[in-house]
Write a protein that holds these residues in place. Structure first.
Motif, short mmCIF file in Angstrom:
data_model
loop_
_atom_site.label_atom_id
_atom_site.label_comp_id
_atom_site.label_asym_id
_atom_site.label_seq_id
_atom_site.Cartn_x
_atom_site.Cartn_y
_atom_site.Cartn_z
N CYS A 94 3.51 11.76 66.17
CA CYS A 94 3.22 10.41 65.69
C CYS A 94 1.75 10.01 65.87
CB CYS A 94 4.12 9.39 66.39
SG CYS A 94 5.85 9.48 65.87
N ASN A 95 0.93 10.95 66.29
CA ASN A 95 -0.50 10.67 66.47
C ASN A 95 -1.36 11.67 65.70
OD1 ASN A 95 -0.98 8.38 68.55
ND2 ASN A 95 0.67 9.60 69.47
N LEU A 96 -0.87 12.08 64.54
CA LEU A 96 -1.63 13.01 63.71
C LEU A 96 -2.67 12.27 62.87
CD1 LEU A 96 1.27 15.31 62.42
CD2 LEU A 96 -0.20 15.64 64.42
N GLU A 97 -3.73 12.95 62.55
CA GLU A 97 -4.80 12.39 61.72
C GLU A 97 -4.47 12.64 60.26
OE1 GLU A 97 -8.15 14.55 63.06
OE2 GLU A 97 -8.13 13.71 65.10
N TYR A 98 -3.99 11.61 59.57
CA TYR A 98 -3.63 11.82 58.16
C TYR A 98 -3.50 10.49 57.44
CZ TYR A 98 -1.40 13.95 54.08
OH TYR A 98 -1.12 14.40 52.81
N GLY A 99 -4.56 10.05 56.81
CA GLY A 99 -4.51 8.85 55.99
C GLY A 99 -4.06 7.63 56.77
N ASN A 100 -3.50 6.70 56.06
CA ASN A 100 -3.00 5.45 56.65
C ASN A 100 -1.51 5.31 56.34
OD1 ASN A 100 -2.76 2.95 57.83
ND2 ASN A 100 -3.68 1.84 56.11
N GLY A 101 -0.70 5.84 57.23
CA GLY A 101 0.74 5.75 57.01
C GLY A 101 1.26 6.66 55.93
N GLN A 102 0.59 7.80 55.71
CA GLN A 102 0.99 8.70 54.64
C GLN A 102 1.94 9.81 55.10
OE1 GLN A 102 0.27 6.76 51.93
NE2 GLN A 102 -0.02 8.74 50.94
N TYR A 103 2.52 9.63 56.27
CA TYR A 103 3.53 10.59 56.70
C TYR A 103 4.57 9.88 57.57
CZ TYR A 103 1.80 11.05 61.55
OH TYR A 103 1.45 10.83 62.86
N ASP A 106 10.38 21.84 70.81
CA ASP A 106 9.36 22.18 71.81
C ASP A 106 7.99 22.38 71.18
OD1 ASP A 106 10.22 24.46 70.45
OD2 ASP A 106 9.72 25.80 72.11
N ALA A 107 7.82 22.01 69.92
CA ALA A 107 6.57 22.24 69.22
C ALA A 107 5.46 21.32 69.72
CB ALA A 107 6.77 22.02 67.72
N GLN A 108 4.23 21.83 69.68
CA GLN A 108 3.03 21.05 69.95
C GLN A 108 1.96 21.51 68.97
OE1 GLN A 108 2.27 18.47 72.83
NE2 GLN A 108 4.25 18.35 71.82
N VAL A 109 1.29 20.53 68.34
CA VAL A 109 0.31 20.86 67.30
C VAL A 109 -0.98 20.07 67.54
CG1 VAL A 109 2.08 21.40 65.59
CG2 VAL A 109 1.22 19.05 65.78
N THR A 110 -2.04 20.46 66.82
CA THR A 110 -3.31 19.76 66.92
C THR A 110 -3.29 18.52 66.02
OG1 THR A 110 -4.22 21.16 65.15
CG2 THR A 110 -4.57 21.87 67.43
N PRO A 111 -4.08 17.49 66.36
CA PRO A 111 -4.07 16.25 65.57
C PRO A 111 -4.44 16.42 64.11
CG PRO A 111 -5.12 15.89 67.70
CD PRO A 111 -4.93 17.36 67.56
N ASP A 112 -5.28 17.42 63.78
CA ASP A 112 -5.71 17.61 62.39
C ASP A 112 -4.80 18.54 61.61
OD1 ASP A 112 -6.32 19.93 63.73
OD2 ASP A 112 -8.30 20.18 62.81
N LEU A 113 -3.60 18.76 62.12
CA LEU A 113 -2.64 19.68 61.50
C LEU A 113 -2.49 19.45 60.00
CD1 LEU A 113 -0.12 21.61 61.45
CD2 LEU A 113 1.22 19.59 62.03
#
Length: 470
Positions: A131-140, A202-209
């Motif tokens: 819920c803290n990914l970098e992607y537009g404004n509410g586009q996911y 158990d997944a963990q990803v980078t914010p710019d995924l």
């Protein structure tokens, strides 16, 4: 590799109660509907697996014995080794595809799905990460499918729902069917994304995924993208270190295979699928124990491409002991073998195209046929006091594994300065990983034999997550 699924004693047979509060707020696009008339998923296609497996086993065993008895057996194997060797050289020297890093036009909406059952140790970390990914404004949006958890997972999700606007929680009925595939299929009509992402709990990803993965879908025929799986607890012991090297070997092979227009494969955790592609081939198959491998075949049969990328990775927990590894790999091997038994006629019709069909069949020979043939080959070699007839092709297969593992290990260190000591360390890691990979010979051989004799039962086994940090 294939994703987690649920225990056999938690099998599902019904449909969950509707959640009116959710349904009333969402409209279902016609394009999001799964194609229930898909040619790939008639119930009859998944019957008779045991008989098919027995037939293949009989052919492989009798053929291997025959190669020891006929005068031209060694010549045949040398010819087969040459043919496989040419394909191996093409893979080794292929140049990976260049992927665009820029998104042209409007950002496509992305729906992230996670099927979770009794994941109290990792669910909070997962939700905060996604819920803290970098992607537009509410586009996911993020959908957590609570598959009737009996621990504190529902309570934690309720608290997280108050904190994150893009989080949606769907709780399945105790009698809902289909395991992970059923959970994903049930929630799919409620999602809004043009791209559907699937992760394990158990997944963990980078914010710019999303900013790195979504541009790949600008190619019209890309139906799915698979991220590299990285082992978060790789330093724990021999088994986790082996899995780390195994995942690098796997993604290197996938990337090289796609570079020669071969098969790219989905691995469950960290997979992105175009909604249109998913709908056209019938959604997730609820009659298989490895939904990702099954979907891989159907996407390619439907003329879609699958891209596989080293970066960014998705971190996940590796199993930490031999028993857990054995059960997990047996499930993966069985699911991988099932797809050949289920779709053999469509594969031989060359629906994928010649390059993909050839690549798929070659990897079937090296991954499934050779381990299956190992037992009769060794027995005949002992009886006739001669070397195993399959030695040349087996050596080629092991050699390719070593080369691929070294290349994968080197690739993730490409931003570092290489010294002689670095190459020595990579070599030692490759040797350790190659020793670890020998378990696949036993797993593949025993799985293909077992499927020929034991009645088929769908058995979903959940991998326990502890929330370890990297």
């Amino acid at each position: 590799m294939p994703a987690n699924s649920w225990p056999e004693n938690d099998a599902y047979d019904g449909i969950s109660d509707p959640l009116d509060s959710i349904l009333s707020d969402l409209s279902v696009d016609e394009e999001s509907e799964v194609n229930t008339d898909s040619v790939f998923l008639p119930p009859s296609r998944f019957k008779g697996r045991r008989g098919k497996a027995a037939l293949v086993l009989t052919i492989v065993w009798s053929g291997t014995i025959a190669l020891h008895l006929v005068s031209w057996g060694s010549i045949f194997i040398l010819g087969l080794t040459t043919m496989l060797g040419i394909h191996a050289l093409r893979i080794i020297f292929a140049k990976p595809r260049h992927h665009s890093q820029e998104i042209e036009g409007d950002l496509p909406f992305v729906s992230i799905l996670v099927a979770a059952k009794n994941e109290e140790s990792v669910i909070s970390r997962l939700v905060k990460n996604l819920c803290n990914l970098e992607y537009g404004n509410g586009q996911y949006e993020v959908w957590i499918i609570d598959d009737n958890s009996t621990d504190n997972t529902p309570l934690l999700l309720a608290q997280l729902k108050q904190e994150y606007q893009q989080l949606n929680v769907f709780r399945r009925d105790p009698e809902a069917s289909g395991g992970k595939s059923g959970a994903l299929n049930q929630v799919l009509p409620l999602t809004k994304g043009n791209i559907i992402a699937v992760f394990d709990a158990d997944a963990q990803v980078t914010p710019d995924l999303l900013l790195q993965i979504v541009p790949l879908f600008q190619k019209e025929r890309v139906g799915a993208v698979q991220m590299r799986k990285a082992i978060a607890n790789a330093k724990e012991n021999f088994w986790t270190k082996g899995q780390m090297a195994e995942m690098l070997l796997d993604i290197w092979f996938q990337q090289q295979r796609t570079a020669i227009s071969g098969i790219g494969e989905l691995r469950g955790n960290g997979q992105f699928v175009r909604r249109q592609a998913l709908a056209s081939c019938g959604g997730w198959n609820e009659e298989t124990i490895t939904d990702d491998l099954d979907l891989t075949i159907r996407l390619h049969l439907d003329k879609w491409d699958i891209e596989c990328v080293f970066h960014p990775p998705v971190e996940e927990e590796g199993v930490t002991n031999a028993t857990a590894l054995w059960h997990q790999r047996n499930r993966w091997a069985e699911g991988g073998y099932q797809r050949y038994l289920d779709y053999w006629d469509l594969i031989l019709e060359n629906r994928m195209g010649t390059k993909k069909t050839w690549d798929l069949l070659i990897f079937m020979v090296t991954m499934y046929i050779l381990p299956t043939a190992a037992i009769p080959d060794i027995l005949m070699a002992i009886a006739r006091h001669r070397p195993p007839v399959l030695t040349p092709v087996t050596s080629l297969s092991i050699g390719m594994s070593v080369v691929g593992m070294f290349a994968g290990l080197k690739h993730v260190r490409s931003d570092q300065q290489f010294k002689p000591s670095t190459y020595l360390m990579l070599l030692l890691q490759t040797l350790r990983g190659s020793l670890y990979m020998l378990h696949w010979l036993v797993v593949m051989g025993s799985t293909t034999a077992r499927m020929s004799f034991r009645p088929k039962r769908l058995k979903w086994v959940k991998t326990v997550h502890t929330g370890v940090e990297k």
